[in-house]
Design a protein around this motif. Structure first.
Motif, PDB file in Angstrom:
ATOM      1  N   SER A  11       0.812  -1.112   0.166  1.00 40.02           N
ATOM      2  CA  SER A  11      -0.133  -0.103  -0.018  1.00 40.02           C
ATOM      3  C   SER A  11       0.862   1.258  -0.120  1.00 40.02           C
ATOM      4  O   SER A  11       1.825   1.062   0.492  1.00 40.02           O
ATOM      5  N   MET A  42      -0.393   7.371 -10.558  1.00 39.09           N
ATOM      6  CA  MET A  42       0.588   6.586  -9.644  1.00 39.09           C
ATOM      7  C   MET A  42       1.295   5.463 -10.258  1.00 39.09           C
ATOM      8  O   MET A  42       1.021   4.739 -11.202  1.00 39.09           O
ATOM      9  N   GLY A  48      -8.033   5.503 -12.550  1.00 39.34           N
ATOM     10  CA  GLY A  48      -7.839   4.049 -12.206  1.00 39.34           C
ATOM     11  C   GLY A  48      -8.243   3.296 -13.551  1.00 39.34           C
ATOM     12  O   GLY A  48      -8.239   1.999 -13.570  1.00 39.34           O
ATOM     13  N   THR A  50      -3.901   1.081 -16.921  1.00 43.17           N
ATOM     14  CA  THR A  50      -2.850   0.483 -16.228  1.00 43.17           C
ATOM     15  C   THR A  50      -1.996   0.210 -17.281  1.00 43.17           C
ATOM     16  O   THR A  50      -2.121  -0.031 -18.311  1.00 43.17           O
ATOM     17  N   ILE A 103      -2.076  -3.532 -10.159  1.00 40.38           N
ATOM     18  CA  ILE A 103      -1.876  -2.168  -9.609  1.00 40.38           C
ATOM     19  C   ILE A 103      -3.435  -1.804  -9.306  1.00 40.38           C
ATOM     20  O   ILE A 103      -4.335  -1.879 -10.319  1.00 40.38           O
ATOM     21  N   SER A 104      -3.522  -1.087  -8.398  1.00 40.86           N
ATOM     22  CA  SER A 104      -5.247  -0.535  -8.197  1.00 40.86           C
ATOM     23  C   SER A 104      -5.187   0.637  -7.309  1.00 40.86           C
ATOM     24  O   SER A 104      -3.975   0.945  -6.683  1.00 40.86           O
ATOM     25  N   ARG A 105      -6.083   1.885  -7.377  1.00 40.86           N
ATOM     26  CA  ARG A 105      -5.997   2.573  -6.321  1.00 40.86           C
ATOM     27  C   ARG A 105      -7.386   2.963  -5.909  1.00 40.86           C
ATOM     28  O   ARG A 105      -8.382   2.393  -6.302  1.00 40.86           O
ATOM     29  N   ASN A 114      -9.186   6.231  -4.540  1.00 40.87           N
ATOM     30  CA  ASN A 114      -9.104   7.879  -4.328  1.00 40.87           C
ATOM     31  C   ASN A 114      -9.832   8.355  -3.109  1.00 40.87           C
ATOM     32  O   ASN A 114      -9.387   9.412  -2.836  1.00 40.87           O
ATOM     33  N   VAL A 144      -2.833   3.768  -3.246  1.00 36.53           N
ATOM     34  CA  VAL A 144      -2.519   2.951  -4.166  1.00 36.53           C
ATOM     35  C   VAL A 144      -1.988   1.820  -3.707  1.00 36.53           C
ATOM     36  O   VAL A 144      -1.228   1.500  -2.853  1.00 36.53           O
ATOM     37  N   TYR A 145      -2.398   0.590  -4.392  1.00 32.04           N
ATOM     38  CA  TYR A 145      -1.726  -0.906  -4.066  1.00 32.04           C
ATOM     39  C   TYR A 145      -1.156  -1.373  -5.190  1.00 32.04           C
ATOM     40  O   TYR A 145      -1.314  -1.203  -6.257  1.00 32.04           O
ATOM     41  N   CYS A 182       6.812   3.653  -4.255  1.00 38.63           N
ATOM     42  CA  CYS A 182       5.784   4.415  -4.637  1.00 38.63           C
ATOM     43  C   CYS A 182       6.169   5.673  -5.413  1.00 38.63           C
ATOM     44  O   CYS A 182       7.051   6.195  -5.003  1.00 38.63           O
TER      45      CYS A 182
END
Length: 124
Positions: free
Chosen positions: A20, A33, A54, A57, A69-71, A73, A78-79, A95
């Protein structure tokens, strides 16, 4: 701007980790990101990037399918979900945030802001 990574640690080969990165000091939804990593004795390399909302990607080809990857908001976070980890994934994971560089260009152009990194070690 403050980017703080968490979730690193030691995992056995074949295991999973979710990193994270919490952002503060920016309007998070205005930033693409990304995640980069640097293994001992090697240059920093691109891992993945995600657009501001998002939708888009980008992944390093060799990691596509294992890393996601994901986020969120709403949480300014962001993960990076990492599966089927192997010893070659051992690195410090960073990051990064970019206000003006689109997600698909971050791999080549880099980013404006960076976190301090979190160590991921894959070992039996």
């Amino acid at each position: 701007v403050h980017l703080v990574e968490s979730g690193g640690g030691m995992v056995q080969p074949g295991g999973s980790l979710r990193l994270s990165c919490a952002a503060s000091g920016i309007t998070f939804s205005n930033y693409a990101m990304a995640w980069f990593r640097q293994a001992p004795g090697k240059e920093r390399e691109f891992v993945a990037a995600i657009s501001r909302v998002g939708v888009n990607t980008d992944y390093e080809d060799s990691l596509r399918g294992r890393f996601t990857i994901s986020r969120d908001n709403n949480k300014n976070t962001v993960y990076l979900q990492m599966n089927s980890l192997n010893p070659d994934d051992t690195a410090v994971y960073y990051c990064a945030a970019s206000r003006f560089t689109p997600a698909h260009q971050i791999r080549d152009r880099g980013a404006s802001y960076w976190g301090q990194g979190t160590q991921v070690t894959v070992s039996s």
